[in-house]
Write a protein that holds these residues in place. Structure first.
Motif, PDB file in Angstrom:
ATOM      1  N   ASN A 175      71.765 -36.629 -36.286  1.00 54.81           N
ATOM      2  CA  ASN A 175      70.406 -36.410 -35.773  1.00 54.81           C
ATOM      3  C   ASN A 175      69.436 -36.149 -36.916  1.00 54.81           C
ATOM      4  N   VAL A 176      69.847 -35.328 -37.865  1.00 57.55           N
ATOM      5  CA  VAL A 176      68.940 -34.938 -38.952  1.00 57.55           C
ATOM      6  C   VAL A 176      68.730 -36.087 -39.925  1.00 57.55           C
ATOM      7  N   SER A 183      68.121 -39.008 -39.240  1.00 60.21           N
ATOM      8  CA  SER A 183      67.024 -39.871 -38.806  1.00 60.21           C
ATOM      9  C   SER A 183      65.656 -39.321 -39.216  1.00 60.21           C
ATOM     10  N   TYR A 184      65.587 -38.112 -39.734  1.00 63.28           N
ATOM     11  CA  TYR A 184      64.325 -37.573 -40.247  1.00 63.28           C
ATOM     12  C   TYR A 184      64.045 -38.049 -41.675  1.00 63.28           C
TER      13      TYR A 184
END
Lengths: 327, 256
Positions: A215-216, A218-219
């Motif tokens: 998830n992270v 994708s930042y």
């Protein structure tokens, strides 16, 4: 809130696992030729052997392959920050195809000995990992972007050599090559299934443990690094895991397109972008999807069998377009 | 021992002259330090070194006595929270989920625990983000995104907070709120480093100014000491004038 996410994750997991289970239970009973259930129950030929030796292993192979393809597709989409990334974006499918085609065309015998083809396809996939590892070691700049560019180069080179080998092959081998390149779920021995499961299941579990970090990723590198996540390391590990998943399954089935692209995208619209929900859903959903596609492939024009890749594209493509337009 | 210590830190991009050319400085808990300087002076690079995003080519960066080069990234991020200048693009997550990324350095399991949610709620409240809770991050304005990222950094609960031009996208009201917030955090004992181009706001709000010029520290002192017109002119290349305004506040003007 904490409870809510866990609860949703559990629901998603249960629903997608149920879909895969239903596919595993129902698909072996369906097929072009009708089944005499009385004979099946009495374990009598021909229905019992057809069920146990052909349809059941096919369904299981489809489940494993679909799970591996769509899990790696979802993961590559996260690592490359590219919605259009597929399991073959990073070159592994083409390299496995090159290995298989080389085994078919260069073997001195006319009839293909499949374990050799599988091993050579695996070797092709492994070669991609080694190549990228060497690149990563020699150059400090190892990123998702260099991975993607390397994948494009590998895809191009491997396709060229496949074409070369194909053009030099005799008519029998040429047919075998074409057939392998179409990709398809065939009946395999249970020992092969067991080996495949021994790779796919643990790697999928490992990937699932990675999802909070995915998830992270994708930042972007900077934000992730500021939260203690080393994107370079995650990208490398994810690349190896995905390559192992795609390499092992592709070695047995040949290239099957679209599953790794469509299934994660469909599910993304249902469960959202959180990989803690999306990846488990992709694993089971991908397996169920491919099992259904394979059932269609062997039923629709029976006794003629359509390559499953044709079904995944014909079924998934329009559905995908419809989804995009209905947004 | 000071909370943050930079010891002759040097950093260079490959094939280029050093961006930071031997910076030594120290700062303690409860300080609010503004880092100013011309474009390319090395302000963001300095912040990146402290954030652990870059490792000094030589010299060291210590926080709480630990060397950035020898500390695992997760542990470092429990000491230092960094808010970059550029907000991440194409983030499909909600505001709440973005703020929760600040809890990754504490994460053992796949899911956030009650502590994580408490820290997130507290940070959201501080940044007045409650109305945005379920909004998608990428639909927010630049200033709103900045506040969400700052909330994530607050949820990280680190003793050191680094902000790279935090007011670039903020309107005057939110800018005033930001500085008020930084005052509150300073009172709670955090060390805050802010890179900014607003010399006046830096002068009014910070305890100390680090003036960077060609990768070295040209001044390190209170706003009154550091912001000498002659020095500013030498660093920025335009004439500066300094007056005393209402309430004895410093007023700077520049240009001919």
């Amino acid at each position: 809130m904490a409870i809510e996410l866990r609860h949703r994750a559990r629901t998603v997991l249960a629903a997608s696992a149920l879909a895969a289970l239903l596919a595993a239970v129902i698909c072996p009973f369906l097929g072009g030729s009708g089944m005499d259930y009385a004979k099946l129950l009495r374990h009598e030929p021909p229905d019992w052997p057809i069920f146990v030796n052909l349809r059941l292993p096919r369904t299981l192979l489809a489940l494993l392959t679909g799970a591996a393809l769509s899990a790696s597709g979802a993961m590559f989409q996260a690592l490359l920050r590219d919605a259009l990334a597929t399991p073959s974006s990073l070159g592994v499918t083409a390299a496995a195809a090159l290995g298989a085609v080389a085994a078919i065309s260069l073997a001195p015998v006319e009839t293909t000995w499949f374990p050799l083809v599988w091993l050579c396809a695996l070797a092709g996939a492994a070669a991609v990992i080694v190549l990228v590892a060497l690149l990563a070691r020699s150059r400090k700049r190892f990123s998702a972007y260099t991975l993607l560019l390397t994948g494009i180069a590998v895809n191009g080179i491997c396709s060229a050599i496949v074409l070369l080998l194909h053009s030099l092959a005799g008519i029998t081998k040429s047919f075998q090559i074409t057939h392998w390149l179409m990709g398809g779920i065939g009946a395999v021995e249970y020992s092969v299934l067991l080996l495949l499961a021994a790779v796919v299941v643990p790697v999928c579990f490992w990937v699932l443990r990675l999802t909070r970090v995915l998830n992270v990723v994708s930042y972007g590198d900077t934000w992730a690094a500021g939260r203690g996540v080393n994107c370079r390391q995650i990208t490398w590990r994810g690349f190896v895991a995905g390559t192992v998943l795609v390499g092992t399954t592709t070695a047995v089935t040949g290239p099957i397109a679209f599953v790794g692209l469509i299934v994660p995208h469909l599910l993304r619209r249902v469960v959202g972008p959180d990989y803690r929900l999306l990846l488990p859903a992709s694993v089971f959903g991908g397996g169920a999807f491919l099992a259904v596609c394979d059932t269609l492939a062997r039923s629709v024009l029976a006794p003629i069998e359509i390559p499953v890749g044709v079904i995944t594209a014909l079924l998934g493509g329009p559905f995908f377009v419809w989804l995009l337009w209905s947004r | 021992m000071s909370l943050l210590a930079l010891e002759s830190a040097i950093y260079a991009y490959p094939g280029a002259p050093p961006v930071l050319n031997g910076v030594s400085a120290a700062a303690g808990a409860g300080e609010l330090i503004a880092i100013i300087g011309p474009n390319g002076a090395g302000k963001s690079t300095l912040l990146d070194l402290v954030a652990g995003l870059k490792t000094p080519a030589s010299g060291r960066c210590l926080v709480d006595g630990r060397d950035s080069a020898a500390t695992p990234r997760g542990a470092w991020c429990r000491l230092v929270a960094h808010v970059p200048q550029q907000a991440p693009a194409n983030v499909p997550f909600t505001v709440e989920e973005v703020v929760l990324t600040g809890r990754i350095p504490y994460g053992r399991g796949l899911y956030e625990n009650d502590d994580d949610y408490r820290a997130m709620e507290e940070a959201m409240e501080r940044m007045r983000l409650a109305p945005f809770r379920d909004r998608s991050f990428q639909t927010l304005s630049g200033g709103e995104q900045q506040r969400v990222l700052l909330a994530a950094a607050l949820a990280q609960q680190s003793p050191v907070l680094l902000l790279d031009e935090p007011s670039a996208h903020l309107d005057p009201q939110n800018e005033a709120r930001l500085w008020a917030l930084l005052h509150d955090l300073r009172a709670l004992g955090r060390l805050i480093l802010v890179v900014t181009h607003h010399l006046l706001l830096a002068a009014h709000h910070s305890d100390r100014i680090w003036l960077l010029h060609h990768g070295t520290l040209a001044a390190d002192g209170t706003p009154g000491e550091a912001l000498q017109p002659e020095r500013l002119q030498a660093v920025f290349g335009v004439p500066f004038h300094r007056h005393t305004g209402e309430h004895g506040r410093m007023v700077l003007s520049y240009g001919n």
